[in-house]
Design an enzyme around this catalytic site. Structure first.
Site: not given
Ligand code: SD4
Length: 311
Positions: A174, A192, A202, A226
């Site tokens: 992301t 993302t 979600r 994350g």
């Molecule tokens: C999420 N923060 O949808 C994003 C996922 C992410 O690399 O960082 N992926 O929770």
């Protein structure tokens, strides 16, 4: 605002806050989560062309959005558990305007839709079918974003169908970006496809202003990557900017925001990475797990830097 007025304003603000902010001393730059050289270079080129941090972070975000091999963003992103690629993105400028889209399907560049929400509507966030309708009204085209290889990965995953939202610690891409424009102004963006094989519907932290991105031109900006649930529950990017406002360096502020999560939730089997930038052009990053890195393009030079981590 004219450059002179801007400089005077920022000096005054710096003085009144007791902060170290000095717009004039920071050079233009684009900084992004993970190893994302193509994105920071594209962002930097755009920034050099228009001078604006906002244009730079948007242009940078569009690179992984269009990359079929990036399985965490846009085209090629892993789908949710029902096979839908659903996208979250947000953008924030230096005067506090913000735009975001959540649960958007079929549009290659959600970051540009988020920017249109910011610039062309009285709202901050549009979601799902409404976000799609708005995008189509704005001339964006619907495309199939599920590539053959992401479909295959989903079909593999379905054999076991573990619905735990455990994020791959080593690699998830992301992109969060922060930029300093030619007038010293700070903007940020994030885009993302969210957690791979998440529940349908979600929405993560990436479209949440204050979660995955926050900028305040008196202080600086922050962004996150994350497991979004923990970034949302602690409003990480907002927290980091507020800590910097109180005098912490970007590095210390990222560490403190990670430690909030570690202490409060006592569970560390997931990854959170924070990246922050202040008005002087100082930056820092911190993550729970090893393996987080970030990319900076400044003075035409690009560097990938390994972040320190708690574990
Ligand atoms: C999420 N923060 O949808 C994003 C996922 C992410 O690399 O960082 N992926 O929770």
């Amino acid at each position: 605002m004219k450059r002179r007025t801007f400089l005077q304003t920022s000096t005054l603000l710096g003085a009144s806050l007791g902060a170290t902010a000095k717009a004039a001393s920071s050079e233009p730059l684009i900084i992004a989560t993970w190893k994302n050289e193509k994105a920071t270079i594209a962002g930097w080129n755009k920034l050099m062309e228009t001078g604006k941090a906002l244009d730079g972070v948007e242009a940078g975000a569009r690179i992984p959005e269009a990359d079929p091999n990036d399985t965490s963003v846009g085209y090629g992103g892993y789908p949710d558990r029902d096979g839908h690629v659903t996208l979250d993105a947000c953008i924030m400028d230096h005067v506090g305007n913000a735009g975001s889209v959540t649960f958007l399907e079929g549009i290659m560049h959600p970051i540009s839709v988020a920017r249109a929400v910011m610039e062309k509507t009285p709202h901050v966030m549009l979601s799902g079918a409404g976000a799609l309708k708005f995008a189509l009204d704005q001339g964006f085209k619907v495309e199939n974003l599920l590539t053959e290889s992401s479909k295959k990965a989903w079909e593999e995953w379905k054999k076991e169908s573990k619905y735990e939202p455990v994020i791959n610690i080593e690699r998830h891409d992301t992109i969060g970006l922060l930029g300093i424009g030619k007038a010293g102004e700070i903007a940020g963006a994030c885009t993302t496809s969210g957690l791979a094989f998440k529940m349908h519907g979600r929405v993560g932290d990436s479209p949440i202003i204050g979660g995955a991105v926050f900028c305040d031109d008196e202080v600086g900006g922050a962004c996150a990557t994350g497991l979004g649930e923990f970034v949302m529950k602690t409003l990480g990017s907002f927290l980091i900017v507020e800590l910097m406002r109180q005098g912490m360096s970007p590095q210390k502020a990222c560490e403190e925001a990670v430690m909030r999560i570690v202490k409060r939730y006592k569970y560390k089997e997931f990854q959170i990475g924070y990246l922050a930038l202040n008005k002087k052009g100082e930056y820092g990053a911190y993550a729970i797990q090893k393996g987080f890195n970030y990319t900076i393009t400044k003075n035409g030079k690009t560097q990938v830097i390994e972040s320190a981590s708690y574990m």
